[in-house]
Design an enzyme around this catalytic site. Structure first.
Site, PDB file in Angstrom:
ATOM      1  N   TYR A 251       0.824  -1.214   0.000  1.00  0.00           N
ATOM      2  CA  TYR A 251       0.000   0.000   0.000  1.00  0.00           C
ATOM      3  C   TYR A 251       0.856   1.261   0.000  1.00  0.00           C
ATOM      4  CZ  TYR A 251      -2.744   3.777   2.135  1.00  0.00           C
ATOM      5  OH  TYR A 251      -3.311   4.987   2.434  1.00  0.00           O
ATOM      6  N   LYS A 255       1.667   4.045  -2.989  1.00  0.00           N
ATOM      7  CA  LYS A 255       1.299   5.442  -2.734  1.00  0.00           C
ATOM      8  C   LYS A 255       2.505   6.359  -2.946  1.00  0.00           C
ATOM      9  CE  LYS A 255      -1.999   7.144  -1.090  1.00  0.00           C
ATOM     10  NZ  LYS A 255      -3.154   7.875  -1.709  1.00  0.00           N
TER      11      LYS A 255
END
Length: 523
Positions: A251, A255
């Site tokens: 994640y 990002k």
């Protein structure tokens, strides 16, 4: 700040409300937790705002309109506006909020026809809040939304004639394995934390090539199309790539690459990147304790209250960096107003970390004592209506010790080697599930970074007193005992567990939303 500028600031402030009046917004991830609180705050404090175009993933305009009504307009979060406008509430909201069918994974965001032109001609501010927040997501899915998605939104932004500022909602944990005081600096294409920290003294990792990572994810997806274990392998690939370059989970790695894409593509568009830490329920506005969904910390709290997680893994003296969502929203609006009205010859990327670990640290062992205090005085009930009494949670300082404890407990209960095969399988699954949860939580339970918020504090210094009252985000003002025991945990019980006022929830038979996968997070 000079004496004259300080006096000017005290009188005029940033001009947040003035800036919002008449401005048109384009928001992605519009039905998500953070975006909804942002929309509510804008409409409540600046009802004369222009149109707010909301990108909604849906099969048709009708479906998008239904999602807007069901997930936004009719949400309890907006009850203050409902009370203000009464019978005119629906008309007010539908006049301001425009559902737009689209998808950030598609080029031009999937926008077609006249509406795309209208948005490009009218929008002043773009807020990219869309993200896949599953910590250990498949690499192809995470890259598609968190890395390619921001590039698609930025490319659309460059078509917008009036755009004043582009806002990207990120996370403080894009800082990966950085330690100590972590400053608010942007990522540039090719940056890697592994290289920065020089993990392997003799072997420095090469620069990160985002385009090659995208290509790798897409090729791997295609190669694994007929593989029954494809999902698992794509998750493993994401973790492998993240850890190779200095990030803990897929994640935050994807990002970070999304931030790099934005910087590369921005050209003359001013960019603000908002990096909150763990976002939790509202502290005060529009009312205390509202939350949507749950993250890693929330799952830990709820399973503990249910008597299903009395031991866990983490550093008792460590810091859990959490922030109320309404403070994140207020800081975001202050940054938008500041950068949206400043003409810059060479636009920069300005990063604002919104976190508490430096200004008002929440120590893990103190949090656990507050949780015990709460559930001791207001316990959940079991299936027979009896209170579920929970001990003070015990923390293990390594996964090895935690795993050994789980195994030892199973053996003491004569589970290992039991003749009851079904019971054995069930308990073995429970052990694996707890270890899986602990492994996901591990990077945050021992996180050694502390997020500097100098830029964010600088925003507060140029706000006048009236703005501080309406748009305050002083992390130092948070009373953790009050917030955890009287606001956040009751908010979880009411809005996530759907517990009604004046009663406690019967534990058995009520599943915790989001469990038992343990993957979702609002980091």
């Amino acid at each position: 700040m000079s004496k004259n500028s300080a006096q000017y600031s005290k009188q005029y402030g940033i001009g947040i409300e003035k800036f919002l009046v008449g401005k048109s917004f384009f928001v992605t991830g519009a039905t998500g937790f953070l975006a909804k609180v942002l929309i509510e705050k804008i409409l409540r404090t600046a009802p004369e705002v222009g149109k707010i175009f909301l990108l909604i993933k849906a099969e048709s305009e009708e479906a998008a309109s239904k999602r807007l009504k069901d997930e936004v307009i009719n949400a309890e979060l907006f009850k203050c506006l409902q009370q203000t406008y009464g019978e005119c509430y629906q008309d007010f909201m539908l006049n301001k909020l425009v559902p737009v069918v689209g998808n950030i994974s598609e080029s031009n965001l999937g926008l077609e026809g006249d509406l795309a032109k209208v948005i490009a001609n009218e929008v002043d501010v773009i807020i990219n809040s869309a993200a896949n927040t599953t910590l250990h997501e498949r690499y192809d899915i995470a890259i598609d939304i968190n890395t390619r998605g921001p590039s698609h939104v930025m490319n659309f932004a460059k078509k917008c004639k009036k755009i004043k500022v582009f806002v990207h909602m990120s996370t403080a944990y894009v800082n990966g394995k950085r330690q100590g005081r972590i400053m608010e600096k942007p990522f540039y294409m090719g940056d890697t934390i592994a290289r920065e920290l020089n993990f392997n003294n003799s072997k420095i990792e090469p620069k990160l090539d985002v385009e090659k990572e995208i290509e790798l994810a897409m090729k791997s997806k295609k190669a694994l199309e007929n593989d029954e274990d494809a999902r698992k392998k794509m998750k493993e690939l994401g973790l492998e790539r993240a850890r190779k370059y200095g990030w803990d989970v897929t994640y935050v790695f994807t990002k970070a690459m999304g931030e790099m894409m934005i910087d590369t593509l921005k050209e003359n568009i001013p960019v603000v990147i908002i990096r909150p830490s763990m976002i939790q329920s509202t502290y005060k506005e529009p009312f205390a304790g509202w939350i949507q969904g749950n993250g890693i910390l929330d799952l830990m709290i709820l399973y503990y209250g249910r008597g299903q997680l009395n031991e866990f893994v983490g550093d008792p003296s460590g810091i859990l960096d959490v922030v109320p969502v309404d403070m994140v929203v207020n800081a975001t609006l202050a940054a938008i107003a500041k950068h949206g009205q400043v003409v810059i010859q060479k636009p920069e990327v300005k990063v604002y970390q919104i976190a508490s670990s430096v200004t008002n640290p929440l120590v893990t062992k103190y949090l656990l004592s507050l949780l015990h205090e709460h559930f001791d005085s207001s316990p959940f009930l079991d299936s027979k209506g009896s209170p579920i009494r929970v001990p003070l949670m015990k923390l293990f300082t390594s996964m090895e010790d935690f795993s050994a404890h789980l195994l030892d407990g199973a053996m003491q209960r004569s589970i290992i080697g039991s003749s009851n095969g079904e019971l054995l399988a069930q308990k073995q699954y429970e052990i694996l599930r707890r270890k899986e949860f602990a492994n996901v939580y591990l990077p945050y339970g021992f996180y050694a970074g502390r997020f500097d918020c100098s830029n964010t504090l600088g925003l507060m210094q140029i706000m006048n007193e009236e703005e501080k009252k309406k748009f305050g985000f002083d992390m130092g003002s948070i009373d953790w005992k009050h917030y955890i025991t009287n606001v956040h945990v009751p908010g979880l019980r009411r809005h996530v567990m759907k517990e009604k006022r004046g009663e406690t929830l019967v534990g058995a038979g009520n599943k915790i939303p989001g469990g038992p996968k343990f993957y979702k997070s609002k980091l």
